[in-house]
Design an enzyme around this catalytic site. Sequence first.
Site, PDB file in Angstrom:
ATOM      1  N   ALA A 281       0.821  -1.204   0.000  1.00  0.00           N
ATOM      2  CA  ALA A 281       0.000   0.000   0.000  1.00  0.00           C
ATOM      3  C   ALA A 281       0.855   1.254   0.000  1.00  0.00           C
ATOM      4  O   ALA A 281       0.523   2.254  -0.638  1.00  0.00           O
ATOM      5  CB  ALA A 281      -0.925  -0.007   1.217  1.00  0.00           C
ATOM      6  N   ASP A 327       7.576  34.955 -33.718  1.00  0.00           N
ATOM      7  CA  ASP A 327       7.513  35.623 -35.010  1.00  0.00           C
ATOM      8  C   ASP A 327       6.386  36.631 -34.981  1.00  0.00           C
ATOM      9  O   ASP A 327       5.386  36.426 -34.309  1.00  0.00           O
ATOM     10  CB  ASP A 327       7.199  34.599 -36.111  1.00  0.00           C
ATOM     11  CG  ASP A 327       8.389  33.726 -36.421  1.00  0.00           C
ATOM     12  OD1 ASP A 327       9.508  34.144 -36.107  1.00  0.00           O
ATOM     13  OD2 ASP A 327       8.177  32.624 -36.968  1.00  0.00           O
ATOM     14  N   ASP A 632       8.833  28.984 -38.695  1.00  0.00           N
ATOM     15  CA  ASP A 632       8.078  28.245 -39.705  1.00  0.00           C
ATOM     16  C   ASP A 632       8.974  27.722 -40.828  1.00  0.00           C
ATOM     17  O   ASP A 632       8.843  26.608 -41.266  1.00  0.00           O
ATOM     18  CB  ASP A 632       6.921  29.084 -40.275  1.00  0.00           C
ATOM     19  CG  ASP A 632       7.359  30.499 -40.651  1.00  0.00           C
ATOM     20  OD1 ASP A 632       8.577  30.743 -40.693  1.00  0.00           O
ATOM     21  OD2 ASP A 632       6.490  31.340 -40.909  1.00  0.00           O
ATOM     22  N   ASP A 636      14.672  28.124 -39.800  1.00  0.00           N
ATOM     23  CA  ASP A 636      14.397  28.349 -38.378  1.00  0.00           C
ATOM     24  C   ASP A 636      14.707  27.114 -37.538  1.00  0.00           C
ATOM     25  O   ASP A 636      14.786  27.189 -36.316  1.00  0.00           O
ATOM     26  CB  ASP A 636      12.915  28.711 -38.173  1.00  0.00           C
ATOM     27  CG  ASP A 636      12.583  30.079 -38.740  1.00  0.00           C
ATOM     28  OD1 ASP A 636      13.510  30.899 -38.852  1.00  0.00           O
ATOM     29  OD2 ASP A 636      11.409  30.322 -39.062  1.00  0.00           O
ATOM     30  N   ASN A 698      -0.193   7.657   2.333  1.00  0.00           N
ATOM     31  CA  ASN A 698       0.669   6.535   2.678  1.00  0.00           C
ATOM     32  C   ASN A 698       1.363   6.750   4.017  1.00  0.00           C
ATOM     33  O   ASN A 698       1.476   5.822   4.813  1.00  0.00           O
ATOM     34  CB  ASN A 698       1.719   6.322   1.588  1.00  0.00           C
ATOM     35  CG  ASN A 698       1.074   5.827   0.310  1.00  0.00           C
ATOM     36  OD1 ASN A 698      -0.123   5.535   0.287  1.00  0.00           O
ATOM     37  ND2 ASN A 698       1.856   5.736  -0.740  1.00  0.00           N
ATOM     38  N   ASP A 730      -6.658   5.593  -3.245  1.00  0.00           N
ATOM     39  CA  ASP A 730      -5.536   6.036  -4.077  1.00  0.00           C
ATOM     40  C   ASP A 730      -5.926   6.178  -5.535  1.00  0.00           C
ATOM     41  O   ASP A 730      -5.436   7.043  -6.232  1.00  0.00           O
ATOM     42  CB  ASP A 730      -4.369   5.035  -3.990  1.00  0.00           C
ATOM     43  CG  ASP A 730      -3.525   5.297  -2.771  1.00  0.00           C
ATOM     44  OD1 ASP A 730      -4.009   6.049  -1.904  1.00  0.00           O
ATOM     45  OD2 ASP A 730      -2.413   4.752  -2.691  1.00  0.00           O
TER      46      ASP A 730
END
Length: 885
Positions: A281, A327, A632, A636, A698, A730
Site C-alpha cells: 500500500a 515571429d 516556420d 528556423d 501513505n 488512491d
Amino acid sequence: MEKWYQLDTEQTEKKLHVTVQKGLSSNQAKQRQKQFGPNHLKSSDKQSRWLIFLKQFQDFMVLVLLAATLIAGMLGEYVDAITIMFIVLVNGFIGYFQEQKAEKSLEKLKELAAPTATVLRDGTWEKLPSSELVPGDIVRVKTGDRIPADIRVVSSKGMETEESALTGESLPVMKHATAMKKPDLEAQDQTNMAFKGTLVTRGWGTGIVVATGMNTVMGQIASLMSNTKKIPTPLERKLAELGKILIIIALFLTGLVIAVGVYHGHPLYEMFLAGVSLAVAAIPEGLPAIVTVALSLGVQRMIRKKAVVRKLSAVETLGCASVICSDKTGTMTQNQMTVKEIYHQGAQIEVSGEGYQIDGNFYINDKQIDDNFADLNKMLLYGVLCNNAALKVKKGQYIVDGDPTDGALIIAARKFGLKPEMERNYRIIKEIPFDSERKRMSVVVEDENKQRFVITKGAPDILMPRLTYILEKNGRGVLKERDRQAIEAAVERMAEKALRTIAIAIKPLKQTDTLEAHMIEKDLQFVGVYGMIDPPRKEVKAAIQECRQAGIKTVMITGDHVKTARAIAEKLELLPKEGLVLDGQQLSAMSVEELRNEIENVYVFARVTPQHKLKIVQAFQERGHVVAMTGDGINDAPAIKASDIGISMGITGTDVTKEASSLVLMDDNFATIKAAIQEGRNIYENIRKFIRYLLSSNVGEILVMLFAMLLSLPLPLVPVQILWVNLVTDGLPAMALGLDKPEEDVMRRKPRSPKEGVFARGLAYKILSRGLLIGVVTLVAFMVTYHHDPDSLTYARTVAFSTLVMAQLIHVFDCRSEISIFNRNPFENVYLLLAVLTSVLMLFVVIYWPPLQPIFHTTFLAAKDWMLILALSALPTVLFGYTKK
Ligand code: ADP
Ligand code: MG
C-alpha cells in the site's frame, strides 16, 4: 519493379490512371487505400497487451504479498487469502488500464503530429495526412517539406532535395521533369524522382506518387527505421528515482512495524502479512503511470486549445518558460495582407478596401485617380508576375493560395482593373523564390515579342543597393541621390504606420544574357514601393499582458522594417517605454556576450534573418532563461532545436521545423502559446497535488500501524483493509486531482525553475504534517473504541478503517490548493466529487453489506460512531486549512 524514371509524364499518368490536372477522384483514392494500405513505414512491434498486464505484477513487493497470501491460505485463512488475491488482481487491472490509456494517448499524439501532404483530389488541392496518399496521387511540395512518398516529378521550379537519409550524400540534388532513358539507374541518379523521407531544400514542384509506404525506396531500407521508444520526461525520471528511495523507506518502516509487533507478542505470520500489505500500500508504484496519464490528459486538453505537443517532456518545460520569442507575421498578426499605400513616380497613392475583397479604389489626396495614371498599371502588373500566390474563390469569397504578401499584390492589381488575361502574354523563364535570408524574389519573364526582363521585389533597403535606374514618366532615368532620399522617406512614412513595405524593380534583358542570380539582380530600375497592412490578431494583446503577469517576457522577431515592427509592437503594448529595438545589422555586429548583456532590455528584433534567431536563443539561455522560440521556415529549425521549447506553425510551417519542434500551433496563433504555457503550469500543479495526496495518505497508513505497535496495541487495520484503502482512495481521487482546474493565480506566479525538485515549495512538509495527523486521528479513533476486549476489536477496527478513509477523502480537497482548502470551491471539480462519492459508497458497502463484513472484518456502525469518525477525520484538513502552513 517499374522504372518510373524512364517514363514521361503522360506514360506515368496512363499507368496510374490519373491526370496531373485533376488528380485522383476520392473514390479511386479510397479503393487504392484498400489495395495499398496506409502510406507509412511500419513501426517496430508494440508491447503485447498480455505483457503490459503481467508487468503490473512484476513488482517485488506484490510478489512477496502473493507469496504471503499463499502461505496464509495454506494456514487456513482462505477468506483473507482470496480477498487479497482479488484486490491485487483488481489493482493489476487498474494499472493495466492506466498504462493502456497512457499508451493510447501517446499514439494519438503521434497521429496528430504526423506530417501532411498537399494533394490534388477531385480537381482541388487539399491538405491530407501523408498516410492517406496512394499511388497516382498528385502532390505538391515546397522548400522545407519532406517528400511524402516516392514521386515522379512532373514540374519543378528550382526544386532541390537533400537525400542524405537515403544515399548518405548531403549535397542537394536538382530535380527535373524530363524522362531519363538510361537502362539502370540507382536511386541517387534518378533526378526526375523524389523519394519519401528526403527533404526539399529549395524551390518547389509537383509530382505523381508512384510508391507508398513500405514499397518506397525508404521503406526497403528497413534498417533506417528508428524505433520510436518512449523517452521518460524529466519529471518521470525524477519520480522513478524518488520511487526507489520511497521503497527503501517504506520497506524499512514496515520492517519496523513487523519487528515491534512481534516483539510485543503478535504472531509472526499475522505481522508478516500485515507488514507486506502495508508495504504494497505504501509504495507508490503507480505514481509514474498516473503522471504519464496526467501529462497525456493535459496534452489532450492542449489539443483542444489548438496546441499539439510532440514530446511529452515539453508539457513540463512549458510551465518553466520565462521568455517567448515569437515571429510577428502570422503569429502575432493575422497574415491577411492588404496593400494600403503605393509610392510610385513621386506620388503617394492610397488604396481603399479591406482584406481580400476586390473592392477598392486608388486615391491621391482623397481624389480618385484614373486608369492611366502614370505607369501604375505596369507596376501592378509586375507585382502580379513576380508572384507565387494565386487567388481562389471559396464559398463566394476570395482566398489567397500561397504567400499572403504576394496575394495582396494580386488583389491590388485586380482592384485597379488588371485582368488575369494580361498575364497570359508573359512566360516565366526563371524564378528565384523568396526566402527570409535574401528578403527578395526575382523572376525572368518573356513577353509575346520574346522580349525578356527581370522583375525583382523585396525589402526596400535590400533592393536599394541594387538600383541604378528609375522608371520615370518618360522612360528610364538614372536614380539620383534625391530619388533615393525620396524613396527612403516614403518607406519610413509607411513603416511608421505599421505598414509592411516591398519595393519592386525591373531590368530588360537580352536573349543571350545569363540568368545567374547575381547578374540579374543588379543595375535594376526602380518602379515603386507597396505598403501593406497586416493587422494584429485580436487576442494577442491580452495574451502578452497575461504572460507579463506570469513573469514571462514576450519578444517579437521579424524580418520586417524596424519602424514597422516598432509600430506593431506599440499597438500590442509589447514594448515598454525603456524597451529596445535591435535590428539585424546591430545583431550581426554583436557577440553573444554583448547581446547577453543587453538582451533583458530588448523586446523587438527587426530585419533579422533566421541565423540571428539562434544567437537570440543562446543569449537568453546564458541569462538563465527558459526560452520558447517559434519558427516556420526551414532555416528556423536550428534555433527551434536549440531553444527549450521549440514551437512550429501548423498551417504555414514546414515539415523540418515541425520535426525540430516540441509544440505545434495548429492555428499559428501567439495566444495559443500562452494557453499552452498556462496548461503546462496547470498540469505540473496537478501532478504536485496528487503526489501530495498519495504520499500523505501513505504516511498516515504507515504511522497508524507503527504507533499502534509501539503502544503495544492490536493491529488497528487488518491486511485486507489496508489493501482496500490503497485501492479505493488512491485510485479514483488521485486521478481526479489530475483533472483539476488551476488555482486562480497560476498565471500570476513566477515561472517555475526547471531545476525545482519534486518536493520544492514546502511539499515535503505538507506531506509529512498531514500524514502525521491522519495517522494520529486514525489511532485515536481506534483507541477510543477499543476496550481491551476481543469483542470490541472488530468494531474498533471498523471505526479506525472508516476514519482513515474519511480523513483521506476530506484531505483530498486540501490538496487542491497550495495555500488553504478554504481558498477553493470544493464543488468545482466534478470528477473529484464523483470519485469521493464513489469511494464513500464503497466504504458503506464493505461496512453495511453483511456478506462482505466477514471478508473485510467490519461491523455495523451507528450514527454516533459516524459523528466521532467525521469529527476526527475532518480535523487534519480543517486545522491546516486555518493555519495555512
Ligand atoms: P517576417 O516573416 O518576419 O514578416 P519576412 O522574412 O517574411 O519577415 O519578410 C521580410 C521582408 O521581406 C518584408 O518586410 C518584405 O519587405 C520582404 N518580403 C516579404 N515577403 C516577400 C515576398 N513574397 N516577396 C518579396 N519580398 C518579400
Ligand atoms: Mg514571412
